[in-house]
Design a protein around this motif. Structure first.
Motif, PDB file in Angstrom:
ATOM      1  N   GLY A  11       0.934  -1.452  -0.186  1.00 37.43           N
ATOM      2  CA  GLY A  11       0.134  -0.041  -0.120  1.00 37.43           C
ATOM      3  C   GLY A  11       0.850   1.389   0.032  1.00 37.43           C
ATOM      4  O   GLY A  11       2.113   1.207  -0.341  1.00 37.43           O
ATOM      5  N   LEU A  12       0.283   2.361   0.448  1.00 37.14           N
ATOM      6  CA  LEU A  12       1.202   3.683   0.290  1.00 37.14           C
ATOM      7  C   LEU A  12       0.979   4.174   1.567  1.00 37.14           C
ATOM      8  O   LEU A  12      -0.015   4.527   2.403  1.00 37.14           O
ATOM      9  CB  LEU A  12       0.625   4.720  -0.392  1.00 37.14           C
ATOM     10  CG  LEU A  12       1.327   6.111  -0.440  1.00 37.14           C
ATOM     11  CD1 LEU A  12       2.990   5.911  -0.877  1.00 37.14           C
ATOM     12  CD2 LEU A  12       0.699   6.967  -1.470  1.00 37.14           C
ATOM     13  N   GLY A  13       2.022   4.278   2.483  1.00 39.29           N
ATOM     14  CA  GLY A  13       2.255   4.539   4.108  1.00 39.29           C
ATOM     15  C   GLY A  13       2.496   6.224   4.136  1.00 39.29           C
ATOM     16  O   GLY A  13       3.478   6.669   3.082  1.00 39.29           O
ATOM     17  N   VAL A  14       1.942   6.924   4.799  1.00 35.05           N
ATOM     18  CA  VAL A  14       2.391   8.477   4.932  1.00 35.05           C
ATOM     19  C   VAL A  14       2.264   8.757   6.236  1.00 35.05           C
ATOM     20  O   VAL A  14       1.395   8.349   7.177  1.00 35.05           O
ATOM     21  CB  VAL A  14       1.367   9.468   4.255  1.00 35.05           C
ATOM     22  CG1 VAL A  14       1.685  10.696   4.493  1.00 35.05           C
ATOM     23  CG2 VAL A  14       1.379   8.939   2.848  1.00 35.05           C
ATOM     24  N   SER A  15       3.456   9.400   7.056  1.00 40.00           N
ATOM     25  CA  SER A  15       3.562   9.829   8.310  1.00 40.00           C
ATOM     26  C   SER A  15       4.408  10.974   8.199  1.00 40.00           C
ATOM     27  O   SER A  15       4.894  11.560   7.406  1.00 40.00           O
ATOM     28  CB  SER A  15       3.921   8.899   9.165  1.00 40.00           C
ATOM     29  OG  SER A  15       4.084   9.052  10.581  1.00 40.00           O
ATOM     30  N   GLY A  16       4.577  11.676   9.599  1.00 35.86           N
ATOM     31  CA  GLY A  16       5.280  12.488   9.665  1.00 35.86           C
ATOM     32  C   GLY A  16       6.047  12.490  11.063  1.00 35.86           C
ATOM     33  O   GLY A  16       5.755  11.749  11.946  1.00 35.86           O
ATOM     34  N   LEU A  17       6.832  13.071  11.590  1.00 37.02           N
ATOM     35  CA  LEU A  17       7.829  13.527  12.741  1.00 37.02           C
ATOM     36  C   LEU A  17       8.012  14.681  13.217  1.00 37.02           C
ATOM     37  O   LEU A  17       8.415  15.532  12.481  1.00 37.02           O
ATOM     38  CB  LEU A  17       8.910  12.690  12.824  1.00 37.02           C
ATOM     39  CG  LEU A  17       9.549  12.222  14.283  1.00 37.02           C
ATOM     40  CD1 LEU A  17       8.526  11.026  14.665  1.00 37.02           C
ATOM     41  CD2 LEU A  17      10.967  11.518  13.835  1.00 37.02           C
ATOM     42  N   VAL A  18       7.193  15.186  14.220  1.00 35.88           N
ATOM     43  CA  VAL A  18       7.402  16.697  14.823  1.00 35.88           C
ATOM     44  C   VAL A  18       7.978  16.613  16.066  1.00 35.88           C
ATOM     45  O   VAL A  18       7.788  16.141  16.912  1.00 35.88           O
ATOM     46  CB  VAL A  18       5.822  17.089  14.991  1.00 35.88           C
ATOM     47  CG1 VAL A  18       5.873  18.678  15.501  1.00 35.88           C
ATOM     48  CG2 VAL A  18       4.890  16.914  13.811  1.00 35.88           C
ATOM     49  N   PRO A  19       9.109  17.570  16.082  1.00 29.62           N
ATOM     50  CA  PRO A  19       9.831  17.761  17.313  1.00 29.62           C
ATOM     51  C   PRO A  19       8.950  18.440  18.423  1.00 29.62           C
ATOM     52  O   PRO A  19       8.311  19.436  18.070  1.00 29.62           O
ATOM     53  CB  PRO A  19      10.824  18.741  17.009  1.00 29.62           C
ATOM     54  CG  PRO A  19      10.608  19.476  15.620  1.00 29.62           C
ATOM     55  CD  PRO A  19       9.384  18.573  15.012  1.00 29.62           C
ATOM     56  N   ALA A  20       9.068  17.985  19.684  1.00 29.78           N
ATOM     57  CA  ALA A  20       8.573  18.493  20.961  1.00 29.78           C
ATOM     58  C   ALA A  20       9.332  18.480  22.054  1.00 29.78           C
ATOM     59  O   ALA A  20       9.677  17.516  22.777  1.00 29.78           O
ATOM     60  CB  ALA A  20       7.164  17.488  21.307  1.00 29.78           C
ATOM     61  N   GLY A  21      10.125  19.582  22.034  1.00 32.15           N
ATOM     62  CA  GLY A  21      11.122  19.700  22.912  1.00 32.15           C
ATOM     63  C   GLY A  21      12.283  18.596  22.938  1.00 32.15           C
ATOM     64  O   GLY A  21      13.044  18.696  21.678  1.00 32.15           O
ATOM     65  N   GLU A  22      12.599  17.793  23.707  1.00 37.51           N
ATOM     66  CA  GLU A  22      13.568  16.930  23.675  1.00 37.51           C
ATOM     67  C   GLU A  22      13.183  15.517  23.066  1.00 37.51           C
ATOM     68  O   GLU A  22      14.050  14.784  22.847  1.00 37.51           O
ATOM     69  CB  GLU A  22      14.304  16.559  25.208  1.00 37.51           C
ATOM     70  CG  GLU A  22      14.947  17.786  25.897  1.00 37.51           C
ATOM     71  CD  GLU A  22      16.107  18.013  25.070  1.00 37.51           C
ATOM     72  OE1 GLU A  22      17.111  17.399  24.776  1.00 37.51           O
ATOM     73  OE2 GLU A  22      16.270  19.438  24.666  1.00 37.51           O
ATOM     74  N   ARG A  23      11.879  15.579  22.693  1.00 42.49           N
ATOM     75  CA  ARG A  23      11.399  14.214  22.088  1.00 42.49           C
ATOM     76  C   ARG A  23      10.718  14.513  20.562  1.00 42.49           C
ATOM     77  O   ARG A  23      10.651  15.508  20.294  1.00 42.49           O
ATOM     78  CB  ARG A  23      10.456  13.460  23.099  1.00 42.49           C
ATOM     79  CG  ARG A  23       9.415  14.251  23.165  1.00 42.49           C
ATOM     80  CD  ARG A  23       8.578  13.657  24.500  1.00 42.49           C
ATOM     81  NE  ARG A  23       7.418  14.236  24.896  1.00 42.49           N
ATOM     82  CZ  ARG A  23       6.212  13.420  24.455  1.00 42.49           C
ATOM     83  NH1 ARG A  23       6.213  12.437  23.616  1.00 42.49           N
ATOM     84  NH2 ARG A  23       4.951  14.047  24.595  1.00 42.49           N
TER      85      ARG A  23
END
Length: 321
Positions: free
Chosen positions: A144-156
């Motif tokens: 299939g087609l996966g989509v995601s993202g990663l957002v910085p939040a302080g140290e994590r």
């Protein structure tokens, strides 16, 4: 002091189930099992654990496990979109005698691995300027087609578990308009996944070349360089991926970089690097200069989602035990 028991990890796609044990020494006993060979996910887990036991691993002591799966995870019941497996998380946890069974979206797990990837685990495509501490985007064509993202939040970091692969497809060329018209007649709604997946390569080829071939044959003939129709299909696929990846980057403000995962693109090798992917990624009108600054990377590490789900399980166990 006795070492902590190992943890069971799994990365479940529509075609393959990847398993590993994880402990203080890192990953061990990585195995890939074909999903089609097992009636249920639980049967695949049992087969893997039997294999690990034969190799001398103490699988009877497992208390914590995590599964990254190619599906939305909302509540206890999981029913896969691109495979027939379905299960209750609570029932599976009880069946295998686990204290913890964490189930997460596979692309959220893959996103969590992105900050750990180094140059030997990723290949840069085109220009851009790498900037730390900025949002990262992720797209991955496979079954299939996966989509995601990663957002910085302080140290994590916080991973986004969405279903962007099912967003509506928008054509940018006459060929793509013809493909959309044909697929809309067949399916009604045409998602990006209808084109950016194994079945998508087959659909593109069927419309453009008028013949039915499986995805492996199409990409194989294109890589051999002897079949113009297959080369056109792969080039069309790469161009569409560029446009959709650019859409994801704009939507997320992924100025830290855009990553391409999934099983298809790493197999395309030089065809992908030479394709229109990067030109189409940047082709965003008044925002072209904004997108041109964003680097794009192909993930070449073979088991990146296992790294991500290991981090998610460790954080979950630390918070709850």
């Amino acid at each position: 002091m006795k070492a902590a028991p190992m943890q069971l990890l799994a990365d479940i796609g529509g075609t393959n189930a990847r398993f590993a044990l994880h402990g203080e020494g890192g990953f061990a006993c990585i195995e890939v099992l074909p999903c089609a060979a097992y009636d249920t996910l639980s049967a695949a887990v049992k087969a893997y654990l039997a294999l690990a036991a034969q190799r001398g691993f103490a699988v009877g002591e497992l208390a914590h496990a995590a599964i990254a799966i190619a599906n939305p995870v909302d509540g206890d019941w999981i029913s896969m979109t691109n495979h027939h497996w379905c299960f209750s998380i609570a029932a599976m946890r009880a069946e295998h005698g686990l204290a913890t069974l964490l189930v997460v979206n596979d692309f959220a797990a893959l996103a969590m691995a992105l900050p750990t990837l180094r140059d030997g685990q990723r290949e840069r495509i085109g220009g851009g300027v790498e900037s730390g501490g900025r949002p990262l985007g992720l797209i991955g064509p496979g079954t299939g087609l996966g989509v995601s993202g990663l957002v910085p939040a302080g140290e994590r970091w916080i991973a986004l578990a969405g279903e962007g692969g099912h967003a509506s497809f928008a054509p940018c060329t006459d060929d793509e308009a013809a493909i959309l018209a044909a697929l809309r007649a067949e399916h009604g709604h045409v998602s990006a996944e209808r084109l950016l997946s194994g079945m998508g390569i087959e659909a593109i080829h069927r419309v453009l070349a008028g013949e039915r071939l499986d995805a492996a044959a199409i990409t194989g003939r294109a890589l051999a360089g002897a079949d113009p129709a297959c080369l056109r299909t792969v080039e069309t696929f790469c161009g569409i991926l560029g446009s959709v990846a650019g859409n994801v980057a704009l939507t997320l403000g992924a100025t830290g970089g855009m990553y391409i995962g999934g099983g298809i693109v790493p197999r395309l090798g030089p065809l992908f690097a030479q394709s229109s992917f990067r030109r189409r990624f940047e082709d965003k009108g008044r925002l072209a200069s904004y997108v041109a600054r964003i680097p794009t990377w192909v993930i070449t590490e073979p088991y990146p989602a296992l790294q991500g789900v290991a981090a998610m399980l460790s954080a979950h166990v630390a918070a709850h035990h």
